[in-house]
Design an enzyme around this catalytic site. Structure first.
Site, PDB file in Angstrom:
ATOM      1  N   GLU A 114       0.858  -1.196   0.000  1.00  0.00           N
ATOM      2  CA  GLU A 114       0.000   0.000   0.000  1.00  0.00           C
ATOM      3  C   GLU A 114       0.884   1.232   0.000  1.00  0.00           C
ATOM      4  O   GLU A 114       2.114   1.138   0.163  1.00  0.00           O
ATOM      5  CB  GLU A 114      -0.941  -0.018   1.222  1.00  0.00           C
ATOM      6  CG  GLU A 114      -1.998  -1.108   1.116  1.00  0.00           C
ATOM      7  CD  GLU A 114      -2.972  -1.173   2.280  1.00  0.00           C
ATOM      8  OE1 GLU A 114      -2.804  -0.411   3.250  1.00  0.00           O
ATOM      9  OE2 GLU A 114      -3.886  -2.000   2.225  1.00  0.00           O
ATOM     10  N   HIS A 243      -9.170   9.339   2.793  1.00  0.00           N
ATOM     11  CA  HIS A 243      -8.736   8.241   1.922  1.00  0.00           C
ATOM     12  C   HIS A 243      -8.955   8.694   0.486  1.00  0.00           C
ATOM     13  O   HIS A 243     -10.017   9.213   0.154  1.00  0.00           O
ATOM     14  CB  HIS A 243      -9.562   6.981   2.219  1.00  0.00           C
ATOM     15  CG  HIS A 243      -8.957   5.737   1.640  1.00  0.00           C
ATOM     16  ND1 HIS A 243      -8.884   5.512   0.286  1.00  0.00           N
ATOM     17  CD2 HIS A 243      -8.363   4.668   2.232  1.00  0.00           C
ATOM     18  CE1 HIS A 243      -8.291   4.347   0.078  1.00  0.00           C
ATOM     19  NE2 HIS A 243      -7.959   3.820   1.244  1.00  0.00           N
ATOM     20  N   ARG A 289      -0.778   9.015   1.574  1.00  0.00           N
ATOM     21  CA  ARG A 289      -2.196   9.324   1.359  1.00  0.00           C
ATOM     22  C   ARG A 289      -2.503  10.811   1.268  1.00  0.00           C
ATOM     23  O   ARG A 289      -3.374  11.222   0.511  1.00  0.00           O
ATOM     24  CB  ARG A 289      -3.014   8.750   2.505  1.00  0.00           C
ATOM     25  CG  ARG A 289      -3.511   7.423   2.160  1.00  0.00           C
ATOM     26  CD  ARG A 289      -4.469   6.918   3.162  1.00  0.00           C
ATOM     27  NE  ARG A 289      -4.456   5.485   2.955  1.00  0.00           N
ATOM     28  CZ  ARG A 289      -4.973   4.611   3.780  1.00  0.00           C
ATOM     29  NH1 ARG A 289      -5.557   5.020   4.875  1.00  0.00           N
ATOM     30  NH2 ARG A 289      -4.940   3.347   3.506  1.00  0.00           N
ATOM     31  N   HIS A 350     -11.584   9.473   6.420  1.00  0.00           N
ATOM     32  CA  HIS A 350     -11.346   8.041   6.639  1.00  0.00           C
ATOM     33  C   HIS A 350     -10.842   7.723   8.044  1.00  0.00           C
ATOM     34  O   HIS A 350     -11.271   6.745   8.643  1.00  0.00           O
ATOM     35  CB  HIS A 350     -10.328   7.585   5.596  1.00  0.00           C
ATOM     36  CG  HIS A 350      -9.985   6.124   5.648  1.00  0.00           C
ATOM     37  ND1 HIS A 350     -10.942   5.139   5.491  1.00  0.00           N
ATOM     38  CD2 HIS A 350      -8.800   5.481   5.813  1.00  0.00           C
ATOM     39  CE1 HIS A 350     -10.346   3.953   5.558  1.00  0.00           C
ATOM     40  NE2 HIS A 350      -9.057   4.129   5.777  1.00  0.00           N
ATOM     41  N   ARG A 385      -1.174   9.021   9.126  1.00  0.00           N
ATOM     42  CA  ARG A 385      -1.034   7.578   9.392  1.00  0.00           C
ATOM     43  C   ARG A 385      -0.587   6.823   8.148  1.00  0.00           C
ATOM     44  O   ARG A 385      -1.125   7.028   7.050  1.00  0.00           O
ATOM     45  CB  ARG A 385      -2.380   7.024   9.854  1.00  0.00           C
ATOM     46  CG  ARG A 385      -2.396   5.537  10.090  1.00  0.00           C
ATOM     47  CD  ARG A 385      -3.771   5.099  10.523  1.00  0.00           C
ATOM     48  NE  ARG A 385      -4.727   5.257   9.451  1.00  0.00           N
ATOM     49  CZ  ARG A 385      -5.114   4.286   8.640  1.00  0.00           C
ATOM     50  NH1 ARG A 385      -4.626   3.068   8.772  1.00  0.00           N
ATOM     51  NH2 ARG A 385      -6.005   4.519   7.703  1.00  0.00           N
TER      52      ARG A 385
HETATM   53  C1  SIN Z   1      -7.475   0.495   2.615  1.00  0.00           C
HETATM   54  O1  SIN Z   1      -7.777  -0.680   2.424  1.00  0.00           O
HETATM   55  O2  SIN Z   1      -7.133   1.255   1.723  1.00  0.00           O
HETATM   56  C2  SIN Z   1      -7.566   1.035   4.008  1.00  0.00           C
HETATM   57  C3  SIN Z   1      -6.396   0.638   4.781  1.00  0.00           C
HETATM   58  C4  SIN Z   1      -6.158   1.640   5.875  1.00  0.00           C
HETATM   59  O3  SIN Z   1      -6.840   2.651   5.960  1.00  0.00           O
HETATM   60  O4  SIN Z   1      -5.220   1.428   6.637  1.00  0.00           O
END
Ligand code: SIN
Length: 539
Positions: A114, A243, A289, A350, A385
């Protein structure tokens, strides 16, 4: 009506359940939860849990990624211990029977990627990780005779030593400590007192304070607001994480498109098919993010379009369906086949990076009051975060809280419980003014979205402050004059959280991590490399 237990846990997501399962070895646990026990943010978490399990990974790399994302505000001790203790907590979940996705033809866990992570390290259960974790924890909790659930109960306020002293229920005011909480049983409108020798807030975040959010309806900031009213220190509320990719669709309000889609090669494009992230950051779609969300915001403002698109059609249909069955299925129901066409997405509120300030054992400044999970600010997340660090934090801190909580319990068991008075409804009568509540609810959320969103300015924040303050006056009048309802309690909490976000944002005269303001576009380490702290109290 009074209910007593050794541990009072408020909330039934990963934080509350993990703590409760371990606490049950020491005493009785009452879990008070606002809706059904599985109505939690955990249950909706798609991506997974970040943890160092790959051959090419190291604790140092995960620490470094977390610190870079946190943009100078992480508490390094919290980062160090959460990251180092993570792998053991993942092994515990495996022992509990959580069905994480394994590598094809191998024993090892399949690790996803991610944004902001320099290695593949996201442990996941396809794209329904939270659901798999919640299911296993709930099954174990149901079999535990020391644990009792109270569903459909919303907390109103904490019961503190000071509150009891003021009402003449105790004669000493030696320290500020917590004895439990009043909660409204939503099924019959009865207010009950839940007493606990140790009280643990695990109520999640406050995404519902914004018009667009990935969060479930329960996320109304109940823990932060009640903790703050009781005198707990609140930190860093300006750092609201948006998000980048929530599904843009008139029929669904909060469906997340996991960052894991970009981790597997998904690219953000505009309505004309232009991939734009290379213009914003060298990590492109896997940048942190805050950067991706701001890039989308800029693109939308520039083009006037309603959404951008996330395209993963270059991966095979078989891969997409196996890796993302939930996202694929839900989008298909809504008429978007993600194996053949890009999905429309927008950023949405988010995650609350701030919260009730705790130490690295989850203790707040109020004795016997702990905070775990999104409601807490341990310092792990700093100003932004890192993806999938939140479930990890909840697991590690729940474990770390057990030792002091068990010691607190032993100490308090030797003392009598106070005689807590019943909830005083005052001269309340039934309110038939539901329209006032729904109007204010909508106004707060619109105001926060438009004035306190991804890009801020002093003038917009000041306008928001004025509006929220007016609404607050109206709500306080309502609160004292009418019988409490769940909607009114949530509205009151949302307003408190809105006030805390705005005040924190106004006080940070720089841009850092998730807080970006046009009036102070640069980082100012000399003045602002520190937490934003607020504390009110009944004293
Ligand atoms: C996601 O699946 O994008 C959310 C994961 C997160 O917010 O840590």
């Amino acid at each position: 009506m009074k209910y007593t237990s050794d541990f009072l846990v408020i909330g039934s997501g990963i934080a509350g359940l993990s703590f409760a399962l371990k606490a049950a070895r020491y005493g009785t646990v009452n879990i008070v939860t606002k809706k059904e026990r599985s109505d939690t943010s955990t249950n909706l978490a798609q991506g997974g849990i970040a943890s160092v399990l790959g051959q090419d990974d190291s604790i140092d790399l995960h620490i470094q990624d977390t610190l870079t994302s946190g943009d100078g505000l992480c508490h390094e001790d919290a980062v160090q211990l959460v990251v180092s203790e993570g792998p053991d907590r993942i092994r515990e979940l495996l022992d509990l029977g959580v069905e994480f996705t394994h590598e094809h033809g191998g024993d090892g866990l399949e690790l996803g990627r991610e944004g902001g992570h320099s290695r593949r390290r996201i442990v996941h259960a396809q794209d329904m990780t939270g659901q798999a974790v919640e299911k296993a924890l709930l099954a174990r909790a149901a079999a535990e005779e020391n644990i009792a659930f109270y569903e459909n109960h919303i907390i109103i306020d904490l019961i503190t030593q000071f509150k009891l002293y003021r009402r003449g229920a105790v004669t000493t005011m030696s320290d500020e400590s917590c004895w439990g909480a009043y909660a409204l049983d939503i099924s019959n409108s009865v207010v009950k007192a839940f007493l606990g020798r140790v009280v643990v807030l695990c109520t999640g975040g406050s995404g519902k304070v914004y018009r667009f959010t990935s969060n479930p309806d329960i996320a109304t900031g109940d823990g932060v607001a009640t903790g703050y009213r009781a005198g707990a220190v609140v930190a860093n509320m300006e750092f609201v994480q948006f998000h980048p990719t929530c599904l843009f669709n008139a029929k669904v309000k909060n469906f997340l498109i996991s960052e894991a889609v970009r981790g597997e090669g998904g690219r953000l494009i505009d309505a004309r098919g232009r991939a734009f992230m290379s213009e914003y950051h060298e990590l492109k779609d896997l940048a942190f993010r805050d950067i991706v969300a701001r890039a989308i915001d800029t693109e939308l403002k520039r083009s006037g379009d309603e959404c951008v698109y996330l395209d993963i059609t270059h991966r095979s249909a078989g891969f997409i369906k196996e890796r993302f069955p939930n996202i694929h299925g839900r989008c298909l129901e809504l008429g978007v086949d993600i194996t053949r066409e890009p999905m429309p997405v927008v950023p949405a509120a988010h995650y609350q990076c701030g919260g009730l300030l705790t130490d690295t054992r989850a203790r707040t400044n109020i004795r016997y009051l702990y905070a775990l999970g999104e409601v807490a600010c341990t310092g792990l997340h700093g100003a932004n975060r890192l993806a999938s660090n939140s479930l990890l934090e909840a697991l590690v801190l729940a474990d770390r809280a057990i030792q002091p909580a068990a010691a607190d319990l032993e100490y308090r068991r030797a003392k009598p419980l106070p005689d807590v008075p019943d909830w005083d409804p005052g001269g309340a009568e039934n309110s038939d003014e539901a329209v006032v509540i729904s109007h204010n609810w909508g106004e707060i959320r619109r105001c926060m979205w438009n004035y306190v969103g991804i890009v801020r300015s002093t003038s917009r924040l000041t306008k928001a402050k004025r509006r929220i303050s007016n609404i607050q006056e109206e709500i306080e009048e309502f609160y004292w004059n009418y019988l409490v309802t769940a909607d009114l309690i949530e509205l009151r909490n949302l307003t408190t959280v809105a006030e805390l976000i705005i005040e924190s944002a106004l006080s940070r005269k720089e841009s850092r991590g998730l807080h970006y303001t046009l009036d102070y576009p640069f980082k100012d380490d000399a003045q602002f490399r520190r937490d934003t702290i607020f504390r009110t109290g009944e004293k």
